[in-house]
Design an enzyme around this catalytic site. Structure first.
Site, mmCIF file in Angstrom:
data_model
loop_
_atom_site.group_PDB
_atom_site.id
_atom_site.type_symbol
_atom_site.label_atom_id
_atom_site.label_comp_id
_atom_site.label_asym_id
_atom_site.label_seq_id
_atom_site.Cartn_x
_atom_site.Cartn_y
_atom_site.Cartn_z
ATOM 1 N N ASP A 13 0.875 -1.196 0.000
ATOM 2 C CA ASP A 13 0.000 0.000 0.000
ATOM 3 C C ASP A 13 0.906 1.239 0.000
ATOM 4 O O ASP A 13 2.135 1.133 0.079
ATOM 5 C CB ASP A 13 -0.918 -0.011 1.235
ATOM 6 C CG ASP A 13 -1.950 1.115 1.230
ATOM 7 O OD1 ASP A 13 -2.331 1.573 0.138
ATOM 8 O OD2 ASP A 13 -2.379 1.563 2.324
ATOM 9 N N CYS A 77 -4.533 -1.812 -1.767
ATOM 10 C CA CYS A 77 -4.775 -0.396 -2.039
ATOM 11 C C CYS A 77 -5.747 -0.309 -3.217
ATOM 12 O O CYS A 77 -5.440 -0.821 -4.303
ATOM 13 C CB CYS A 77 -3.446 0.258 -2.391
ATOM 14 S SG CYS A 77 -3.590 1.935 -3.017
ATOM 15 N N ASN A 78 -6.891 0.316 -2.989
ATOM 16 C CA ASN A 78 -7.884 0.440 -4.068
ATOM 17 C C ASN A 78 -7.366 1.330 -5.186
ATOM 18 O O ASN A 78 -7.550 1.042 -6.367
ATOM 19 C CB ASN A 78 -9.179 1.066 -3.531
ATOM 20 C CG ASN A 78 -9.897 0.182 -2.541
ATOM 21 O OD1 ASN A 78 -10.859 -0.488 -2.875
ATOM 22 N ND2 ASN A 78 -9.434 0.156 -1.302
ATOM 23 N N CYS A 185 -11.302 2.711 0.394
ATOM 24 C CA CYS A 185 -9.860 2.947 0.536
ATOM 25 C C CYS A 185 -9.471 2.115 1.745
ATOM 26 O O CYS A 185 -10.184 2.126 2.766
ATOM 27 C CB CYS A 185 -9.604 4.428 0.797
ATOM 28 S SG CYS A 185 -7.938 4.780 1.389
HETATM 29 N N1 DGL Z 1 -4.918 2.992 0.946
HETATM 30 C C1 DGL Z 1 -5.056 3.408 -0.388
HETATM 31 C C2 DGL Z 1 -6.348 2.967 -1.060
HETATM 32 O O1 DGL Z 1 -6.910 1.970 -0.690
HETATM 33 C C3 DGL Z 1 -4.529 4.729 -0.858
HETATM 34 C C4 DGL Z 1 -4.400 5.914 0.013
HETATM 35 C C5 DGL Z 1 -3.581 7.041 -0.627
HETATM 36 O O2 DGL Z 1 -2.353 6.917 -0.628
HETATM 37 O O3 DGL Z 1 -4.159 8.008 -1.164
HETATM 38 O O4 DGL Z 1 -6.807 3.572 -1.984
#
Ligand code: DGL
Length: 269
Positions: A13, A77-78, A185
């Protein structure tokens, strides 16, 4: 004894968000080895250009897979998963599992409307809009992209308290309008209690963590069980802020201190 050997699983992530996915996988598969890499140098991914994100994830993940002899990758991480999965799957010969917003289960659950809370990039992605088009079943889906919310989770994992007024302000666009909210997220399940408090107990919060854990369980094969157990290592691409506080909290999650894993040759791209 061969049966006591385990696979090496990598979670990736931009920050601590992937820990919400790790928690679910570890619950199902507590004895495996876990490697966690976060690209804090590229954080926040929700604000990065697509090209830079692709390039960073590809470089970091392929290098650590080789270096740590990884058997299965979870892009926890999405924001990254909505674009990097095809490339990574082409480059790697091991399973790569991604996390995408749980639009389908949320829309199935909803009586009136759904809120998708994610990063600004995930909210914009064609992938997300295709999910909504294909699975919303004509339910209204309200979109809320916020990097501030990601920051709040990063701070919470360093022991800082959550400013509930700030949180209410951020969640204002979906508050009172939806009966189901997607935590799109991986940072946001780390704020589940606080988000629930702001949106109210009648709102169902949905994330992909448990589904990902089941998927990982189904992909682990006896061939992957070739490492001595007991590894819980965590890496960052640069020095994390409030590193001491972070290490203290991470030890409660069973990890050793954060080690450095900088992007190899990234400046030469
Ligand atoms: N945790 C991440 C997600 O699921 C991204 C967070 C980021 O760095 O903006 O999208």
């Amino acid at each position: 004894m061969v049966s006591s050997l385990v696979p090496n699983i990598l979670l990736f992530d931009s920050g601590v968000g992937g820990l919400s996915v790790y928690r679910e996988i570890h619950r199902l598969l507590p004895n495996h080895n876990y490697f966690y890499l976060f690209d804090n140098e590229g954080y926040p991914y929700g604000e990065l250009s697509q090209q830079e994100l692709l390039s960073r994830v590809e470089t970091l993940v392929t290098s650590i897979v080789t270096e740590m002899d990884i058997d299965l990758v979870v892009i926890a991480c999405n924001t990254a998963s909505t674009i990097v999965l095809p490339t990574l799957r082409k480059k790697l010969s091991i399973p790569v599992v991604g996390v995408v917003p749980a639009i389908k289960p949320a829309c199935n659950l909803a009586r009136k409307s759904v809120g998708l809370i994610a990063t600004p990039a995930t909210i914009r992605r064609p992938y997300t809009h295709e999910l909504i088009r294909d699975f919303s079943c004509n339910k209204e889906v309200y979109l809320l992209g916020s990097t501030e919310l990601v920051d709040i989770a990063e701070h919470k994992l360093r022991g800082d308290s959550v400013d509930m007024e700030q949180l209410s302000h951020i969640l204002q666009p979906v508050r009172g309008r939806v009966d189901v909210a997607v935590l799109g997220c991986t940072h946001f399940p780390l704020l589940r209690g606080e988000i629930q408090q702001v949106l109210g107990n009648e709102v169902v919060l949905v994330d992909s963590g448990k589904a990902i854990a089941k998927r990982v369980e189904s992909l682990v094969s006896p061939l992957m069980c070739r490492h001595i157990p007991g590894k819980h290592r965590i890496f960052s691409s640069t020095f994390p802020f409030k590193e001491k506080a972070l290490n203290q909290i991470l030890s409660g999650w069973g990890f050793n201190r954060v080690e450095r894993f900088p992007i190899p040759d990234f400046s030469d791209r």
